[in-house]
Design a protein around this motif. Structure first.
Motif, PDB file in Angstrom:
ATOM      1  N   ALA A 145      -7.944   2.575  -1.008  1.00  0.00           N
ATOM      2  CA  ALA A 145      -7.951   1.924   0.533  1.00  0.00           C
ATOM      3  C   ALA A 145      -7.593   0.484   0.465  1.00  0.00           C
ATOM      4  O   ALA A 145      -7.013   0.065   1.348  1.00  0.00           O
ATOM      5  CB  ALA A 145      -9.459   2.282   0.866  1.00  0.00           C
ATOM      6  N   GLN A 158      -5.170  -0.595  -1.516  1.00  0.00           N
ATOM      7  CA  GLN A 158      -3.826  -0.353  -1.534  1.00  0.00           C
ATOM      8  C   GLN A 158      -2.937  -0.137  -0.154  1.00  0.00           C
ATOM      9  O   GLN A 158      -2.214  -0.825   0.342  1.00  0.00           O
ATOM     10  CB  GLN A 158      -3.168   0.596  -2.466  1.00  0.00           C
ATOM     11  CG  GLN A 158      -1.601   0.633  -2.306  1.00  0.00           C
ATOM     12  CD  GLN A 158      -0.852   1.577  -3.521  1.00  0.00           C
ATOM     13  OE1 GLN A 158       0.226   1.546  -3.430  1.00  0.00           O
ATOM     14  NE2 GLN A 158      -1.638   2.202  -4.507  1.00  0.00           N
ATOM     15  N   SER A 159      -3.759   0.831   0.433  1.00  0.00           N
ATOM     16  CA  SER A 159      -3.257   1.099   2.062  1.00  0.00           C
ATOM     17  C   SER A 159      -3.344  -0.245   2.799  1.00  0.00           C
ATOM     18  O   SER A 159      -2.612  -0.668   3.493  1.00  0.00           O
ATOM     19  CB  SER A 159      -4.189   2.191   2.525  1.00  0.00           C
ATOM     20  OG  SER A 159      -4.256   3.462   1.704  1.00  0.00           O
ATOM     21  N   PHE A 183      -0.551  -2.674   2.621  1.00  0.00           N
ATOM     22  CA  PHE A 183       0.782  -2.147   3.328  1.00  0.00           C
ATOM     23  C   PHE A 183       0.360  -2.221   4.831  1.00  0.00           C
ATOM     24  O   PHE A 183       1.156  -2.502   5.566  1.00  0.00           O
ATOM     25  CB  PHE A 183       1.095  -0.825   2.947  1.00  0.00           C
ATOM     26  CG  PHE A 183       1.738  -0.508   1.485  1.00  0.00           C
ATOM     27  CD1 PHE A 183       3.204  -0.826   1.454  1.00  0.00           C
ATOM     28  CD2 PHE A 183       1.282  -0.271   0.454  1.00  0.00           C
ATOM     29  CE1 PHE A 183       4.075  -0.821   0.382  1.00  0.00           C
ATOM     30  CE2 PHE A 183       1.990  -0.132  -0.885  1.00  0.00           C
ATOM     31  CZ  PHE A 183       3.186  -0.440  -0.879  1.00  0.00           C
ATOM     32  N   GLY A 184      -0.688  -2.163   5.092  1.00  0.00           N
ATOM     33  CA  GLY A 184      -0.954  -2.266   6.704  1.00  0.00           C
ATOM     34  C   GLY A 184      -0.903  -3.450   7.171  1.00  0.00           C
ATOM     35  O   GLY A 184      -0.428  -3.954   8.261  1.00  0.00           O
ATOM     36  N   LEU A 240       0.967  -5.634   5.738  1.00  0.00           N
ATOM     37  CA  LEU A 240       2.663  -6.266   5.919  1.00  0.00           C
ATOM     38  C   LEU A 240       2.921  -5.900   7.109  1.00  0.00           C
ATOM     39  O   LEU A 240       4.195  -6.254   7.438  1.00  0.00           O
ATOM     40  CB  LEU A 240       3.197  -5.551   4.518  1.00  0.00           C
ATOM     41  CG  LEU A 240       2.877  -6.595   3.273  1.00  0.00           C
ATOM     42  CD1 LEU A 240       3.490  -5.751   2.177  1.00  0.00           C
ATOM     43  CD2 LEU A 240       3.385  -7.968   3.397  1.00  0.00           C
ATOM     44  N   SER A 241       2.547  -4.847   7.846  1.00  0.00           N
ATOM     45  CA  SER A 241       3.040  -4.451   9.044  1.00  0.00           C
ATOM     46  C   SER A 241       2.500  -5.225  10.208  1.00  0.00           C
ATOM     47  O   SER A 241       3.036  -4.975  11.680  1.00  0.00           O
ATOM     48  CB  SER A 241       2.899  -3.049   9.198  1.00  0.00           C
ATOM     49  OG  SER A 241       1.442  -2.681   9.541  1.00  0.00           O
ATOM     50  N   ILE A 270       8.118  -5.221   2.703  1.00  0.00           N
ATOM     51  CA  ILE A 270       7.593  -3.869   2.500  1.00  0.00           C
ATOM     52  C   ILE A 270       8.291  -3.199   1.559  1.00  0.00           C
ATOM     53  O   ILE A 270       7.637  -2.625   0.511  1.00  0.00           O
ATOM     54  CB  ILE A 270       7.324  -3.137   3.669  1.00  0.00           C
ATOM     55  CG1 ILE A 270       6.087  -3.584   4.694  1.00  0.00           C
ATOM     56  CG2 ILE A 270       6.918  -1.484   3.465  1.00  0.00           C
ATOM     57  CD1 ILE A 270       5.836  -2.865   5.664  1.00  0.00           C
ATOM     58  N   ALA A 271       9.522  -3.102   1.817  1.00  0.00           N
ATOM     59  CA  ALA A 271      10.497  -2.447   0.585  1.00  0.00           C
ATOM     60  C   ALA A 271      10.220  -3.155  -0.896  1.00  0.00           C
ATOM     61  O   ALA A 271      10.212  -2.630  -1.824  1.00  0.00           O
ATOM     62  CB  ALA A 271      11.931  -2.531   1.064  1.00  0.00           C
ATOM     63  N   ALA A 301       6.643  -2.351  -2.292  1.00  0.00           N
ATOM     64  CA  ALA A 301       6.528  -1.128  -2.953  1.00  0.00           C
ATOM     65  C   ALA A 301       7.282  -1.049  -4.257  1.00  0.00           C
ATOM     66  O   ALA A 301       6.438  -0.434  -5.049  1.00  0.00           O
ATOM     67  CB  ALA A 301       6.968  -0.169  -1.751  1.00  0.00           C
ATOM     68  N   GLN A 356       1.156   6.650  -4.278  1.00  0.00           N
ATOM     69  CA  GLN A 356       0.764   6.008  -2.952  1.00  0.00           C
ATOM     70  C   GLN A 356       1.898   4.974  -2.487  1.00  0.00           C
ATOM     71  O   GLN A 356       2.641   4.842  -1.505  1.00  0.00           O
ATOM     72  CB  GLN A 356      -0.540   5.396  -2.710  1.00  0.00           C
ATOM     73  CG  GLN A 356      -0.900   4.861  -1.468  1.00  0.00           C
ATOM     74  CD  GLN A 356      -2.054   4.121  -1.124  1.00  0.00           C
ATOM     75  OE1 GLN A 356      -2.399   3.409  -0.165  1.00  0.00           O
ATOM     76  NE2 GLN A 356      -3.071   4.383  -2.031  1.00  0.00           N
ATOM     77  N   SER A 413      10.348   3.185   3.723  1.00  0.00           N
ATOM     78  CA  SER A 413      11.198   2.082   4.054  1.00  0.00           C
ATOM     79  C   SER A 413      12.607   2.348   3.966  1.00  0.00           C
ATOM     80  O   SER A 413      13.473   1.352   4.164  1.00  0.00           O
ATOM     81  CB  SER A 413      10.765   0.847   3.182  1.00  0.00           C
ATOM     82  OG  SER A 413      10.997   1.174   2.125  1.00  0.00           O
ATOM     83  N   MET A 465       8.829   0.586  11.129  1.00  0.00           N
ATOM     84  CA  MET A 465       7.672   0.073  11.098  1.00  0.00           C
ATOM     85  C   MET A 465       6.447   0.587  11.834  1.00  0.00           C
ATOM     86  O   MET A 465       5.178   0.472  11.426  1.00  0.00           O
ATOM     87  CB  MET A 465       7.739  -1.572  11.591  1.00  0.00           C
ATOM     88  CG  MET A 465       8.357  -2.626  10.978  1.00  0.00           C
ATOM     89  SD  MET A 465       7.388  -2.897   9.239  1.00  0.00           S
ATOM     90  CE  MET A 465       6.057  -2.771   9.689  1.00  0.00           C
ATOM     91  N   ALA A 503      -0.195   3.618   7.401  1.00  0.00           N
ATOM     92  CA  ALA A 503      -1.379   2.949   6.562  1.00  0.00           C
ATOM     93  C   ALA A 503      -2.681   3.316   7.182  1.00  0.00           C
ATOM     94  O   ALA A 503      -3.483   3.300   6.557  1.00  0.00           O
ATOM     95  CB  ALA A 503      -1.006   1.381   6.733  1.00  0.00           C
ATOM     96  N   VAL A 544      -8.772   8.375   2.973  1.00  0.00           N
ATOM     97  CA  VAL A 544      -9.574   7.749   2.061  1.00  0.00           C
ATOM     98  C   VAL A 544     -11.353   7.598   2.315  1.00  0.00           C
ATOM     99  O   VAL A 544     -12.007   7.828   1.843  1.00  0.00           O
ATOM    100  CB  VAL A 544      -9.264   6.453   1.501  1.00  0.00           C
ATOM    101  CG1 VAL A 544     -10.144   5.720   0.319  1.00  0.00           C
ATOM    102  CG2 VAL A 544      -7.717   6.381   0.782  1.00  0.00           C
TER     103      VAL A 544
END
Lengths: 287, 287
Positions: free
Chosen positions: A111, A113-114, A117-118, A120-121, A135-136, A139, B113, B121, B132, B139, B148
């Motif tokens: 969670a 890790q998710s 990424f969240g 970063l948005s 984000i690219a 990853a 993941q 992306s 985005m 996410a 999760v």
């Protein structure tokens, strides 16, 4: 630099608390929050200070800095699992699987890790193009050619018949810790749409020196200062920079890398003062 | 629908193979590739068919469909771990931790993941704004308020003193499997910048019916067809839709949900034929 590091620490704690306050509360979020306690926040500092080099405000850099720390926290939780490095102490506290359970530790890491990424948005970071570029890169730095690959190489080395040589250890460490450090140190340039190469060169040297110092502290440090078990590599007969170069050789190598890291900051002049100080701190720290 | 499902399966296999061909090769990537073998690809089908409703070409939808399947594969690898559901058979093959090791299974899941976010992306998907929007939704669907979280609720229920009731099981399943199914089914609308609500309503009903059918197959299915161990829930005394509603009640409930799912597709007319057929397939399947 210390003042700025304390300032970054406080901002990161608030950003992570905010991000987790809006999730359903329970054991999973408790474990995620616990995993994010403490830490040197060096990666966040790299994001915030590289952003400042380009005149980017803290508010725009903060979600990316928090993302890097959430990701780093996930990696520690999974690395500490019994099936991996089997550690019971981290940042001076029982590890997540000791405090709760292996299942909770696996899920909390997933969670986090998710969550990274969240974060970063977050549209406070900048345009969709800017966030996509981050984000690219993120990853890549995390996955099967970055941090996770490095950890896989590290675990494979433990059971290999021939111990890894210096080239193999450098490659492993550049992936395991170097990729995320490089992402962090170049984040400011990516946010500003500027050439990240000088910062990437700084980060490659810094990351390796950081890891060498970790190996040195595993021999010379103590648990009260580092907040984690020491002497584990030696007890496991694991090849490290210290076992391959000797203590003096490892220290000399780290100092040389830090000189290179400082030299890479030349283009930024005085503005990079904090990043220079961080480089020296990395090899002088005892925790 | 079967032809389109076979077509999607082939496209997904190629997309995942391509994404992993460019990674450093070794045990980690072998395990990731292995984890992605087979599967019904229902989530990918939902992405591709919802995209087609809005005239979006397969090439633009494919990276998102591959991302959803990579994510789903990660979730299965981690769910099967000894510390979680402790399964040794999946899609007719030994689970990843049985085939390699727990460490490799944890890392392969982690890297899948990251790979999923990396796939989202891909600039073939559309503008940075579109990517985005997808990533932010993804996410949410995955992390500590999505999949999760659902898995954490599921594990907590196993050790709870009072078994969960129907409301608690529905909430758990909406998170554990529903969130990713809803993401998949609404992806086409997000890609097209259109209202996702009718597809979200379809997905909520479809996802719950899918889970009820899984519970039914855990009682009535066989391992040769499902490719996984059956009778596990019952042996563990786990509360399921079948234990709470009875076999007939569960089947009736699933049929009712599927009627609602089909009704939600009304606005799309004939174009939604494949999505309607999928809904019926979900409760008629024996694997």
């Amino acid at each position: 630099m210390q003042d700025r590091l304390e300032d970054v620490k406080a901002q990161i704690q608030t950003a992570l608390d905010d991000a987790m306050a809006h999730l359903p509360q329970g054991e999973l979020t408790d474990a995620m929050r616990y995993a994010c306690i403490g830490g040197k926040r060096i990666r966040a500092f790299l994001v915030m200070e590289s952003a400042r080099l380009f005149g980017i405000e803290d508010a725009a850099a903060l979600p990316a800095a928090a993302a890097v720390e959430a990701l780093h926290a996930y990696s520690l939780v999974h690395d500490d699992l019994p099936a991996m490095d089997d550690d019971d102490l981290r940042r001076g506290l029982p590890t997540v699987h000791v405090q709760w359970s292996e299942a909770t530790a696996i899920l909390a890491g997933d969670a986090l890790q998710s969550l990274a990424f969240g974060l970063l948005s977050d549209d406070r970071i900048g345009t969709a193009e800017t966030r996509m570029a981050l984000i690219a890169g993120f990853a890549e730095a995390v996955g099967a050619r970055g941090m996770v690959w490095g950890q896989a190489l590290d675990i494979a080395a433990e059971t290999a018949i021939a111990p890894p040589d210096l080239v193999a250890i450098k490659r492993m460490q550049q992936a395991k810790t170097g990729a995320l450090i490089q992402f962090s140190a170049t984040a400011g340039a990516v946010l500003a749409g500027q050439d990240p190469e000088p910062l990437a060169e700084y980060a490659r040297n810094l990351g390796l020196a950081f890891q060498i110092q970790d190996d040195i502290l595993d021999v010379t440090g103590n648990e009260a200062e580092t907040g984690k078990r020491i002497g584990k590599d030696d007890a496991a007969g694991k090849a490290t920079f210290v076992s391959l170069l000797g203590l003096d050789g490892a220290q000399e190598k780290a100092r040389k890398l830090i000189r290179h890291a400082e030299a890479a900051l030349e283009p930024y002049g005085e503005a990079a003062g904090n990043l220079r100080q961080l480089a020296r701190f990395v090899i002088e720290r005892d925790a």
